[in-house]
Write a protein that holds these residues in place. Structure first.
Motif, PDB file in Angstrom:
ATOM      1  N   HIS A 181     -73.708 -93.189-106.629  1.00  0.00           N
ATOM      2  CA  HIS A 181     -74.001 -94.434-107.112  1.00  0.00           C
ATOM      3  C   HIS A 181     -73.231 -95.082-108.131  1.00  0.00           C
ATOM      4  O   HIS A 181     -72.911 -94.706-108.999  1.00  0.00           O
ATOM      5  CB  HIS A 181     -75.537 -94.705-106.989  1.00  0.00           C
ATOM      6  CG  HIS A 181     -76.146 -96.093-107.157  1.00  0.00           C
ATOM      7  ND1 HIS A 181     -75.767 -97.026-107.961  1.00  0.00           N
ATOM      8  CD2 HIS A 181     -76.806 -96.666-106.197  1.00  0.00           C
ATOM      9  CE1 HIS A 181     -76.530 -98.230-107.641  1.00  0.00           C
ATOM     10  NE2 HIS A 181     -77.187 -97.808-106.555  1.00  0.00           N
ATOM     11  N   PRO A 273     -81.499 -96.762-110.358  1.00  0.00           N
ATOM     12  CA  PRO A 273     -81.257 -97.443-109.095  1.00  0.00           C
ATOM     13  C   PRO A 273     -82.087 -96.549-108.017  1.00  0.00           C
ATOM     14  O   PRO A 273     -82.005 -95.308-107.972  1.00  0.00           O
ATOM     15  CB  PRO A 273     -79.700 -97.698-108.972  1.00  0.00           C
ATOM     16  CG  PRO A 273     -79.308 -96.414-109.578  1.00  0.00           C
ATOM     17  CD  PRO A 273     -80.103 -96.359-110.767  1.00  0.00           C
ATOM     18  N   ASP A 274     -82.432 -97.334-107.003  1.00  0.00           N
ATOM     19  CA  ASP A 274     -83.036 -96.640-105.917  1.00  0.00           C
ATOM     20  C   ASP A 274     -84.178 -95.661-106.090  1.00  0.00           C
ATOM     21  O   ASP A 274     -84.532 -94.808-105.245  1.00  0.00           O
ATOM     22  CB  ASP A 274     -81.966 -96.076-105.077  1.00  0.00           C
ATOM     23  CG  ASP A 274     -81.141 -96.873-104.483  1.00  0.00           C
ATOM     24  OD1 ASP A 274     -81.429 -98.023-104.208  1.00  0.00           O
ATOM     25  OD2 ASP A 274     -79.901 -96.571-104.194  1.00  0.00           O
ATOM     26  N   HIS A 275     -84.766 -95.910-107.231  1.00  0.00           N
ATOM     27  CA  HIS A 275     -85.899 -94.788-107.686  1.00  0.00           C
ATOM     28  C   HIS A 275     -87.124 -94.953-106.805  1.00  0.00           C
ATOM     29  O   HIS A 275     -87.474 -93.694-106.134  1.00  0.00           O
ATOM     30  CB  HIS A 275     -86.547 -95.477-109.006  1.00  0.00           C
ATOM     31  CG  HIS A 275     -87.871 -94.447-109.434  1.00  0.00           C
ATOM     32  ND1 HIS A 275     -89.055 -95.213-109.545  1.00  0.00           N
ATOM     33  CD2 HIS A 275     -87.949 -93.316-110.044  1.00  0.00           C
ATOM     34  CE1 HIS A 275     -90.034 -94.085-109.864  1.00  0.00           C
ATOM     35  NE2 HIS A 275     -89.108 -93.409-110.248  1.00  0.00           N
ATOM     36  N   ASP A 276     -87.528 -96.085-106.315  1.00  0.00           N
ATOM     37  CA  ASP A 276     -88.539 -96.273-105.441  1.00  0.00           C
ATOM     38  C   ASP A 276     -88.294 -95.453-103.818  1.00  0.00           C
ATOM     39  O   ASP A 276     -89.216 -94.745-103.278  1.00  0.00           O
ATOM     40  CB  ASP A 276     -89.365 -97.579-105.150  1.00  0.00           C
ATOM     41  CG  ASP A 276     -89.779 -98.179-106.399  1.00  0.00           C
ATOM     42  OD1 ASP A 276     -90.236 -97.378-107.357  1.00  0.00           O
ATOM     43  OD2 ASP A 276     -90.000 -99.411-106.402  1.00  0.00           O
ATOM     44  N   ALA A 277     -87.223 -95.775-103.358  1.00  0.00           N
ATOM     45  CA  ALA A 277     -86.664 -95.415-102.133  1.00  0.00           C
ATOM     46  C   ALA A 277     -86.535 -93.899-102.435  1.00  0.00           C
ATOM     47  O   ALA A 277     -86.933 -93.124-101.089  1.00  0.00           O
ATOM     48  CB  ALA A 277     -85.358 -96.031-101.899  1.00  0.00           C
ATOM     49  N   ALA A 278     -86.206 -93.431-103.376  1.00  0.00           N
ATOM     50  CA  ALA A 278     -85.877 -91.846-103.637  1.00  0.00           C
ATOM     51  C   ALA A 278     -87.319 -91.078-103.456  1.00  0.00           C
ATOM     52  O   ALA A 278     -87.714 -89.869-103.075  1.00  0.00           O
ATOM     53  CB  ALA A 278     -85.485 -91.510-104.791  1.00  0.00           C
ATOM     54  N   LEU A 302     -78.039 -89.324-105.418  1.00  0.00           N
ATOM     55  CA  LEU A 302     -78.266 -90.754-105.687  1.00  0.00           C
ATOM     56  C   LEU A 302     -76.741 -91.372-105.346  1.00  0.00           C
ATOM     57  O   LEU A 302     -76.115 -91.046-106.181  1.00  0.00           O
ATOM     58  CB  LEU A 302     -78.564 -91.267-106.932  1.00  0.00           C
ATOM     59  CG  LEU A 302     -80.162 -90.965-107.207  1.00  0.00           C
ATOM     60  CD1 LEU A 302     -80.271 -91.077-108.734  1.00  0.00           C
ATOM     61  CD2 LEU A 302     -81.002 -91.468-106.463  1.00  0.00           C
ATOM     62  N   GLY A 306     -77.615 -95.129-100.731  1.00  0.00           N
ATOM     63  CA  GLY A 306     -78.780 -94.889-101.036  1.00  0.00           C
ATOM     64  C   GLY A 306     -79.480 -93.442-101.310  1.00  0.00           C
ATOM     65  O   GLY A 306     -78.282 -92.617-101.221  1.00  0.00           O
ATOM     66  N   PRO A 307     -80.482 -93.177-101.537  1.00  0.00           N
ATOM     67  CA  PRO A 307     -80.862 -91.732-101.489  1.00  0.00           C
ATOM     68  C   PRO A 307     -80.644 -90.947-100.287  1.00  0.00           C
ATOM     69  O   PRO A 307     -80.913 -91.330 -99.317  1.00  0.00           O
ATOM     70  CB  PRO A 307     -82.491 -91.874-101.876  1.00  0.00           C
ATOM     71  CG  PRO A 307     -82.700 -93.431-102.258  1.00  0.00           C
ATOM     72  CD  PRO A 307     -81.396 -94.139-101.660  1.00  0.00           C
TER      73      PRO A 307
END
Length: 361
Positions: A181, A273-278, A302, A306-307
């Motif tokens: 990322h 970044p993309d914490h919630d999606a991970a 990451l 995206g994850p």
């Protein structure tokens, strides 16, 4: 693989997690088995290693879970881990089959795909042996003109294809190396950063996120971000805020960093970044792999895409989460769920646990 369960003669009841584990063993074992486990404890096969004593404070260890106890405990809670040949988390080819539909790295199966054609479309790949952990044996191959370079070594496409087919026959996997990322590029030079998310089945039987830790490359020659390879690890809270990083010091105490030691990029206070999606991906993955596995440590890459799910671990390390959180596992939500799972074990489960268990693949 060898599992040792050492049982101290005098057990400290101040740590509710280790007390539940050791007392459960002692209560269900025969006198002969208890004696064997006491012998293991007497010769140093239990308790804290010198390395753990170096980077975990006495206060953390008082409420902590050692690596030696962790393996025996996880084996009780994750019966799907054995035999290893059928372990869908350890056998990387089985893992890829079960995880179909989840975001995974682009990979090649030489039994069903044209490896030469797949390689022709790649410029940067990763080869991973099966049944290995902590980044052992992972190799990166980067296209260099008409050839491929692995560190200082160069090989032709034909030579690379031969070695990759041999790796596949031994159960390994061949994957595209995913780009980091952009927001993390200066924080993990040399390897894809991964978010370790520990999930555990809760009182309602649903996967729950208990701990998260971000692993970053310090910029060394190996294409891995594992802490024990000299890299960085840090805590990430429920909103994605990053704490300071810790770097493995080998035989010295780990060092603390608010900025990346090589690039100078700020670490502490960064929003991941993309914490919630991970996190959502980890919960989906545990739901897919829940049969036989109460607790799983997920490594989620990451990437610019995206994850991406890299792997799951049946025996996730508690050392790094205890280090970055500054507290022992017994004094955490994960510890509470461990105790809940231990309470639900049957008498047969406890009796099946041996002081010494050796398993061939």
């Amino acid at each position: 693989m060898l599992t040792l369960r050492a049982l101290p003669v005098r057990r400290d009841g101040g740590n509710s997690l280790t007390a539940a584990y050791h007392d459960g063993l002692a209560r269900h074992w025969s006198p002969a088995r208890r004696l064997a486990a006491h012998g293991l404890s007497a010769i140093g096969c239990g308790g804290w290693s010198p390395g753990e004593r170096l980077y975990l404070s006495e206060a953390v260890r008082t409420q902590g879970l050692s690596m030696k106890d962790r393996k025996g405990l996880h084996r009780l809670l994750n019966p799907g881990a054995f035999p290893l040949s059928n372990n869908i988390l350890k056998n990387k080819q089985l893992f890829a089959k079960i995880a179909v539909g989840l975001p995974l790295p682009d990979a090649c199966n030489p039994d069903t795909m044209d490896l030469d054609a797949w390689l022709a479309r790649q410029d940067d790949i990763i080869a991973k042996p099966s049944y290995r952990s902590k980044g052992q044996g992972v190799a990166r191959f980067v296209r260099h003109g008409d050839d491929w370079r692995d560190g200082e070594y160069t090989r032709t496409t034909v030579q690379l294809a031969v070695s990759l087919r041999a790796l596949w026959r031994r159960g390994g996997v061949i994957q595209q190396r995913l780009p980091t990322h952009k927001a993390l590029a200066d924080l993990s030079p040399g390897a894809l950063p991964t978010l370790r998310i520990v999930t555990c089945l809760n009182e309602g039987g649903a996967p729950e996120i208990c701990d998260t830790a971000l692993r970053l490359s310090a910029g060394g020659p190996r294409p891995v971000d594992n802490f024990n390879a000299g890299n960085l690890v840090l805590a990430v809270d429920g909103q994605g805020h990053c704490g300071p990083a810790w770097r493995s010091g080998g035989k010295r105490a780990p060092s603390r960093h608010s900025r990346h030691p090589l690039t100078g990029a700020p670490i502490k206070g960064m929003i991941l970044p993309d914490h919630d999606a991970a996190c959502a991906l980890a919960l989906r993955a545990h739901d897919r792999f829940r049969h036989g596995f109460t607790v799983i440590g997920w490594d989620i890459g990451l990437t610019t895409q995206g994850p991406v799910l890299i792997e799951g671990n049946w025996n996730p390390g508690t050392d790094i989460v205890q280090l970055v959180n500054g507290r022992g596992v017994a004094d955490s939500r994960l510890g509470a769920l461990y105790r809940h799972a231990l309470d639900r074990l049957t008498d047969a489960d406890w009796r099946a646990a041996q002081a010494v268990q050796r398993d061939r693949r």
